[in-house]
Structures are given as structure tokens and as C-alpha cells.
Motif scaffolding. Structure first.
Motif, PDB file in Angstrom:
ATOM      1  N   ARG A   5       0.849  -1.187   0.000  1.00 40.65           N
ATOM      2  CA  ARG A   5       0.000   0.000   0.000  1.00 40.65           C
ATOM      3  C   ARG A   5       0.885   1.236   0.000  1.00 40.65           C
ATOM      4  O   ARG A   5       1.936   1.256   0.642  1.00 40.65           O
ATOM      5  N   SER A   6       0.426   2.269  -0.708  1.00 39.40           N
ATOM      6  CA  SER A   6       1.130   3.550  -0.661  1.00 39.40           C
ATOM      7  C   SER A   6       0.290   4.522   0.141  1.00 39.40           C
ATOM      8  O   SER A   6      -0.940   4.445   0.151  1.00 39.40           O
ATOM      9  N   ILE A  18       5.521   3.722   1.521  1.00 41.50           N
ATOM     10  CA  ILE A  18       4.920   2.453   1.111  1.00 41.50           C
ATOM     11  C   ILE A  18       5.071   1.475   2.265  1.00 41.50           C
ATOM     12  O   ILE A  18       6.081   1.478   2.972  1.00 41.50           O
ATOM     13  N   ILE A  19       4.032   0.638   2.465  1.00 40.09           N
ATOM     14  CA  ILE A  19       4.137  -0.447   3.432  1.00 40.09           C
ATOM     15  C   ILE A  19       3.910  -1.754   2.700  1.00 40.09           C
ATOM     16  O   ILE A  19       3.125  -1.834   1.753  1.00 40.09           O
ATOM     17  N   ASN A  32      10.710   7.029   0.436  1.00 39.00           N
ATOM     18  CA  ASN A  32      11.549   7.502  -0.669  1.00 39.00           C
ATOM     19  C   ASN A  32      12.400   6.372  -1.248  1.00 39.00           C
ATOM     20  O   ASN A  32      13.604   6.499  -1.413  1.00 39.00           O
ATOM     21  N   ARG A  33      11.764   5.235  -1.472  1.00 35.67           N
ATOM     22  CA  ARG A  33      12.368   4.048  -2.099  1.00 35.67           C
ATOM     23  C   ARG A  33      13.396   3.325  -1.241  1.00 35.67           C
ATOM     24  O   ARG A  33      14.129   2.471  -1.716  1.00 35.67           O
ATOM     25  N   THR A  34      13.467   3.680   0.054  1.00 36.36           N
ATOM     26  CA  THR A  34      14.432   3.043   0.939  1.00 36.36           C
ATOM     27  C   THR A  34      13.714   2.385   2.108  1.00 36.36           C
ATOM     28  O   THR A  34      12.972   3.054   2.833  1.00 36.36           O
TER      29      THR A  34
END
Length: 174
Positions: A5-6, A18-19, A32-34
Motif C-alpha cells: 500500500r502507498s 509504502i508499506i 523515498n524508495r528506501t
């Protein structure tokens, strides 16, 4: 991964969050993609906690909601990942969590669809209805009808009558 999920975007929070959930019972927070944090979310209360599959997630204004084969709906803090609240009134695993318009929509393999809220630090059931199978997915239209995909039970359309949920239409699968 069993679910992803975002976070809802807003002008005050432009960064993406995101989770994800896993078969090992973990939730991972990604900013942030990390990946920034992973924690055990679904466990069986055996003599020592044993991982249970985590199947469903949703963002909530008060944190992260999770559910899985441990038969619990849990609200986690986004700040320290502590447990804020938990509802264990499920007879089977939690398969669906969707937060819409201040209502937490919850499906389970116990064939019950529940509408819940988080209030006074508790996850409270507002209303529920027995369905023809475990609830896997739902969609809510503008008229507030709810289409539900049910395991073994096909598609069901729910409506409201005198404040209670009712099955308006049912389409069986072959």
C-alpha cells in the motif's frame, strides 16, 4: 510480499511512503524508495511468539492497520511501531483491510464483513454481516453500495436498509 500500500499523498507530505507485508508476518516501511523499518506484525501466541502470515494492510490517520492468519486486526503507530490497538474477535484470518471515509472495512475467512472505527483507543465494530465466503476484495461506489469478492461465494453487492447492511445481489461462480 502479500500486500503493498502507498500512503495517501498530501501537499504537506509530498514524500512517498509504502508499506508491505510478508508471509513471515513482517511489515516493512519504505520511505523515498528506501526500506526504513521492518517489524513483526502477525504472530501466534504460542509459548514463544511464532510468525504468522500477514495478509492485509491499510494506512489509517493514526498509523498502519494489519491483519493475517493470526485472526487479529492491529493498529500500529507510525512513529515507534508500537501496538496502539488490537481487535481479536475474528474466528479466522483477516483477509481484507480498507480504510475509506473514516470507516475501516474488514474481511475475514470467518465469512463476516465488518465495518469498524478507531475510537477511544479501541478498534470497534459498528456493524457486520455474514457473507457467502471469506471476503477477499471490496469496491465502494458513489452510492455507497459495496461489491465484495467472496471465496467460494462469488460476487456480492451490499447495501443499507434501516441502518443495517443487507445483501442486495449475489452472483455465484461456477
Amino acid at each position: 510480499l502479500t500486500d503493498v500500500r502507498s500512503s495517501p499523498s498530501s501537499p504537506s507530505s509530498p514524500s512517498s511512503t509504502i508499506i508491505t507485508s510478508s508471509l513471515l508476518g513482517h511489515i516493512t516501511l519504505i520511505k523515498n524508495r528506501t526500506p526504513t523499518h521492518t517489524f513483526p506484525a502477525c504472530t501466534y501466541p504460542t509459548p514463544s511468539p511464532t510468525p504468522a502470515e500477514c495478509w492485509s494492510l491499510s494506512f489509517h490517520p493514526s498509523g498502519i492497520l494489519s491483519g493475517g492468519e493470526d485472526c487479529k486486526l492491529t493498529l500500529w503507530s507510525l512513529y515507534d511501531f508500537s501496538k496502539k490497538s488490537q481487535n481479536s474477535n475474528f474466528d479466522a484470518g483477516v483477509t481484507l483491510i480498507k480504510y475509506v471515509n473514516e470507516v475501516i472495512h474488514v474481511g475475514s475467512y470467518d465469512d463476516v464483513y465488518r465495518q469498524m472505527i478507531y475510537e477511544s483507543e479501541k478498534l470497534i465494530v459498528l456493524r457486520e454481516i455474514k457473507m457467502p465466503g471469506g471476503i477477499w476484495r471490496i469496491e465502494i461506489n458513489e452510492g455507497q453500495e459495496i461489491a465484495a469478492a467472496c471465496m467460494y461465494g462469488g460476487c456480492v453487492v451490499l447495501g443499507e436498509k434501516e441502518g443495517e447492511l443487507e445483501i442486495k445481489r449475489k452472483e455465484e461462480t461456477e
